[in-house]
Design a protein around this motif. Sequence first.
Motif, mmCIF file in Angstrom:
data_model
loop_
_atom_site.group_PDB
_atom_site.id
_atom_site.type_symbol
_atom_site.label_atom_id
_atom_site.label_comp_id
_atom_site.label_asym_id
_atom_site.label_seq_id
_atom_site.Cartn_x
_atom_site.Cartn_y
_atom_site.Cartn_z
ATOM 1 N N LEU A 155 15.257 -11.353 -33.876
ATOM 2 C CA LEU A 155 15.795 -10.008 -33.710
ATOM 3 C C LEU A 155 15.608 -9.169 -34.971
ATOM 4 C CD1 LEU A 155 17.350 -8.643 -31.339
ATOM 5 C CD2 LEU A 155 19.453 -9.116 -32.606
ATOM 6 N N TRP A 156 15.227 -7.943 -34.769
ATOM 7 C CA TRP A 156 15.128 -6.960 -35.863
ATOM 8 C C TRP A 156 16.176 -5.893 -35.596
ATOM 9 C CZ3 TRP A 156 10.104 -3.592 -36.878
ATOM 10 C CH2 TRP A 156 10.336 -2.725 -37.961
ATOM 11 N N THR A 157 17.161 -5.770 -36.473
ATOM 12 C CA THR A 157 18.210 -4.764 -36.340
ATOM 13 C C THR A 157 17.870 -3.584 -37.241
ATOM 14 O OG1 THR A 157 19.874 -6.433 -35.835
ATOM 15 C CG2 THR A 157 20.665 -4.275 -36.559
ATOM 16 N N LYS A 158 17.541 -2.473 -36.625
ATOM 17 C CA LYS A 158 17.184 -1.275 -37.375
ATOM 18 C C LYS A 158 18.425 -0.405 -37.564
ATOM 19 C CE LYS A 158 12.562 -1.158 -35.249
ATOM 20 N NZ LYS A 158 11.636 -0.358 -34.412
ATOM 21 N N PRO A 159 18.818 -0.111 -38.803
ATOM 22 C CA PRO A 159 19.998 0.737 -39.027
ATOM 23 C C PRO A 159 19.736 2.164 -38.574
ATOM 24 C CG PRO A 159 18.878 0.280 -41.100
ATOM 25 C CD PRO A 159 18.207 -0.565 -40.064
ATOM 26 N N SER A 160 20.802 2.876 -38.293
ATOM 27 C CA SER A 160 20.683 4.242 -37.771
ATOM 28 C C SER A 160 19.943 5.163 -38.734
ATOM 29 C CB SER A 160 22.072 4.820 -37.477
ATOM 30 O OG SER A 160 22.876 4.815 -38.653
ATOM 31 N N ALA A 161 20.053 4.900 -40.036
ATOM 32 C CA ALA A 161 19.383 5.756 -41.023
ATOM 33 C C ALA A 161 17.875 5.621 -40.968
ATOM 34 C CB ALA A 161 19.867 5.414 -42.432
ATOM 35 N N HIS A 162 17.357 4.578 -40.304
ATOM 36 C CA HIS A 162 15.918 4.329 -40.261
ATOM 37 C C HIS A 162 15.282 4.745 -38.938
ATOM 38 C CE1 HIS A 162 15.606 1.187 -43.743
ATOM 39 N NE2 HIS A 162 16.495 2.125 -43.999
ATOM 40 N N THR A 163 16.093 5.034 -37.919
ATOM 41 C CA THR A 163 15.541 5.335 -36.606
ATOM 42 C C THR A 163 15.538 6.824 -36.327
ATOM 43 O OG1 THR A 163 17.682 5.169 -35.471
ATOM 44 C CG2 THR A 163 16.403 3.140 -35.726
ATOM 45 N N LYS A 164 14.603 7.247 -35.492
ATOM 46 C CA LYS A 164 14.479 8.667 -35.169
ATOM 47 C C LYS A 164 15.704 9.182 -34.419
ATOM 48 C CE LYS A 164 11.250 11.996 -33.144
ATOM 49 N NZ LYS A 164 9.964 12.166 -32.433
ATOM 50 N N GLN A 165 16.286 8.333 -33.563
ATOM 51 C CA GLN A 165 17.444 8.736 -32.766
ATOM 52 C C GLN A 165 18.754 8.646 -33.545
ATOM 53 O OE1 GLN A 165 15.138 6.540 -31.773
ATOM 54 N NE2 GLN A 165 14.045 7.860 -30.327
ATOM 55 N N LYS A 166 18.686 8.182 -34.814
ATOM 56 C CA LYS A 166 19.876 8.026 -35.654
ATOM 57 C C LYS A 166 20.890 7.083 -35.007
ATOM 58 C CE LYS A 166 18.375 10.937 -38.743
ATOM 59 N NZ LYS A 166 17.937 10.441 -40.066
ATOM 60 N N GLN A 167 20.372 6.056 -34.346
ATOM 61 C CA GLN A 167 21.225 5.052 -33.724
ATOM 62 C C GLN A 167 20.728 3.660 -34.105
ATOM 63 O OE1 GLN A 167 21.101 5.806 -29.524
ATOM 64 N NE2 GLN A 167 22.457 7.586 -29.630
ATOM 65 N N ILE A 168 21.656 2.708 -34.195
ATOM 66 C CA ILE A 168 21.270 1.327 -34.486
ATOM 67 C C ILE A 168 20.453 0.795 -33.313
ATOM 68 C CG2 ILE A 168 22.120 -1.019 -34.852
ATOM 69 C CD1 ILE A 168 24.564 0.171 -36.209
ATOM 70 N N GLU A 169 19.340 0.115 -33.628
ATOM 71 C CA GLU A 169 18.505 -0.476 -32.597
ATOM 72 C C GLU A 169 18.337 -1.973 -32.861
ATOM 73 O OE1 GLU A 169 14.759 1.474 -32.228
ATOM 74 O OE2 GLU A 169 15.624 3.458 -31.838
ATOM 75 N N HIS A 170 18.455 -2.756 -31.790
ATOM 76 C CA HIS A 170 18.246 -4.206 -31.874
ATOM 77 C C HIS A 170 16.958 -4.513 -31.126
ATOM 78 C CE1 HIS A 170 22.310 -4.678 -33.473
ATOM 79 N NE2 HIS A 170 22.721 -3.868 -32.502
#
Length: 287
Positions: free
Chosen positions: A205-220
């Motif tokens: 699993l790669w957990t992308k923090p909200s600060a790194h995603t375009k939608q400003k949401q945490i992504e798993h």
Amino acid sequence: IHGRERRISIGRWPSWTVVAARNRALDLRREISEGHDPLEERQQERTQPTVSDLCSQYLEGYAATHKRPHSIRDDKQMIDSTILPKFGQLRVEAVSRQGVEKLHASLKGTPYLANRVLALLSKMFSLAIEWEWVSKNPTQGIPRFHEDRRERWLQPEELQRFVEALDSYPNQRTADAFRLLLLTGSRKSEVLTAEWPMFDLQQGLWTKPSAHTKQKQIEHVPLNTAALELLARMKEQSSGEGVLFPGKTGHLTTLRGPWAEICKAAGLSGVRVHDLRHSYASYLVSN
């Protein structure tokens, strides 16, 4: 005015005739009797912020805090190449809707750029209103150009050449950045700013923090077998801490040069880094 004596120059003869100067003097006396200070108003007009000032304040006071490095780079490029040559010396309040429309129309041949410039101007003038520099936004109501969505999938033979070019590229750490893009379908900024604590290789699993995603949401994001093998190899070859792709300022900020070299070696043209996201599914199917 207000108990203070000041002198104001009207103009020079012969540009101003004696009669015209006398009439102007009478007008000024009326304005002064109504409480206006023409010298103060003239001085305020001279010190009004220019579009160049607005651009600087936008980059330093807003973008540096609220936008990502690659977005700031794109904004600065549009400012330097398009906005400043057209409006730089104008006072902010002197920019008209007609002037913005003309600039937008002049970029019709590149609708994507035209619309991005218009959007950037709109944001800057919205901030100028908040800062009480102006009272209206000259970009309001200007229609955007239609943009044909650009999508490009690498064909199987192109993917093969691309992978071979990656294998022979001198800097394999940079090549791994492209491999991770291809194997996860992630955005370039997400890959370049990725840090090892975001990855759980046991759970895949790669957990992308909200600060790194375009939608400003945490992504798993679940990781496929090929991506897990790549990450495991990379982790063995590094300390397994910090960012995956270190650079001079903490992490790599651009892949432009290596991308051009790899595409040239693979005989690919008209392909963008972004197109690797579109090729993600095709690559998994072909492998």
